[in-house]
Design a protein around this motif. Sequence first.
Motif, short mmCIF file in Angstrom:
data_model
loop_
_atom_site.label_atom_id
_atom_site.label_comp_id
_atom_site.label_asym_id
_atom_site.label_seq_id
_atom_site.Cartn_x
_atom_site.Cartn_y
_atom_site.Cartn_z
N GLY A 91 22.03 -32.15 33.29
CA GLY A 91 22.03 -31.54 34.62
C GLY A 91 22.98 -30.37 34.73
N GLY A 92 24.17 -30.51 34.15
CA GLY A 92 25.17 -29.45 34.27
C GLY A 92 24.75 -28.16 33.59
N GLN A 93 24.22 -28.27 32.37
CA GLN A 93 23.78 -27.06 31.67
C GLN A 93 22.60 -26.40 32.38
N THR A 94 21.66 -27.23 32.85
CA THR A 94 20.50 -26.67 33.56
C THR A 94 20.93 -26.00 34.85
N TYR B 55 16.99 -31.47 39.22
CA TYR B 55 16.15 -31.05 38.10
C TYR B 55 15.62 -32.26 37.32
N ALA B 56 14.42 -32.13 36.79
CA ALA B 56 13.96 -33.00 35.71
C ALA B 56 14.14 -32.18 34.44
N CYS B 57 15.11 -32.56 33.61
CA CYS B 57 15.52 -31.65 32.53
C CYS B 57 16.12 -32.42 31.37
N THR C 295 15.38 -27.64 28.43
CA THR C 295 13.99 -27.64 28.87
C THR C 295 13.96 -28.21 30.29
N VAL C 296 13.38 -27.45 31.21
CA VAL C 296 13.33 -27.86 32.61
C VAL C 296 11.88 -28.21 32.94
N ARG C 297 11.64 -29.50 33.18
CA ARG C 297 10.28 -29.96 33.44
C ARG C 297 9.90 -29.86 34.91
N GLY C 298 10.91 -29.81 35.79
CA GLY C 298 10.60 -29.71 37.21
C GLY C 298 11.86 -29.45 38.02
N VAL C 299 11.67 -28.85 39.20
CA VAL C 299 12.74 -28.67 40.18
C VAL C 299 12.24 -29.30 41.48
N TYR D 238 6.96 -35.62 34.63
CA TYR D 238 7.27 -36.79 33.83
C TYR D 238 6.50 -36.84 32.50
N GLN D 239 5.64 -35.91 32.25
CA GLN D 239 4.70 -36.05 31.15
C GLN D 239 5.32 -35.91 29.76
#
Length: 354
Positions: free
Chosen positions: A11-14, A134-136, A145-149, A274-275
């Motif tokens: 989370g922190g890096q994203t 984030y989903a990351c 890699t950021v899968r969602g916000v 989530y994929q």
Amino acid sequence: MNIAIIGAGNGGQTMAAHLTLKGHKVKLYDINESLISELNNVGGIHCDGVIKGFAPIEATTDLRGTLKDAEVIMCTTNANSHSKVAESIAPYVQDGQVILIFPGYWGALEFSEVLDRVGNNKRVYVAETESLIYACRYNKPGYVTVRGVKEKLEFATYPSEDVGQVKSKLEKIYPQLLPRESVIRTSLNNVNPIFHTPITLMNIGWIESEKDFYFYPEGASPSVVRVMEKLETERLALGKAIGVELSSALELLHRFYGVNESTLYEAINKNKAYQTGKAPTTLKYRYIYEDIPYGLVPISELGTALEVPTPCTDLLIDLAEMVVGEDLRGMGVKLERFGLKDMTKGEIIELLNY
């Protein structure tokens, strides 16, 4: 804005990369000297997925310097570090700073208790969200890699009267943050324990085989989701007993990611964010050591105090303790930490809604 981020994990890096790309001035702090050195060698953070770009980042182990000019302090560490983080930042916080914990896990109560205990006399504002925004996942230092916000995410303050003041600052950073009346709502709306714990415990063999599998699409089978739904029933009943209206898991997935499905199983398995998330390959992971002590244990504790049965919650805690051979309840959030142990039901409800 000037933003300090405590914790250089996923989370922190994203967050550091995203907010830098949005034009904010960010300092990223962590106690892990090796990690900070690697980030500085990269020179910043590369993002792919739904956020793309390279963000030059100031990464540091200098806590005083990180907090000096910050308007908002973002805490993205695991919940088991919240108390240590609060103690560490107490000497350096300044009047008017906002401390925002992603996600709460009862963090606003814990930070407030620690700051009071160590004699902090600065006027700071303590807030928490119901989930990480984030989903990351970071693949290696400086590459995320950021899968969602999340599209809409609730936050609350402790005490609740500070919520307007905090919103005025946060809307410049995350306009999708929605103010709510109680940190009990945000902590109980954190469905990480509801999702992560059953998937992890019911896929132990696969996890310990160290074979790759996708955590949600392959781990959240119909039977596993039925266990989630039992946990969900107990969480919602606890909110009702306290007098806080909680969102169902299905409602949260709709609000976070715009998922419109009629069942929890379909919503989880059709959520694009989530994929591609891989499962851990060890039980020495936050899905056990964060989600149970700081997620399920307080639900069990409050359930006992408020006479709300939590048999599924207790079963999963007991099973996890047998599996890992450790006292997860002893590590967890206890009522006495917040002065609740000897209170009546009415007194507990009144304090939690403060």
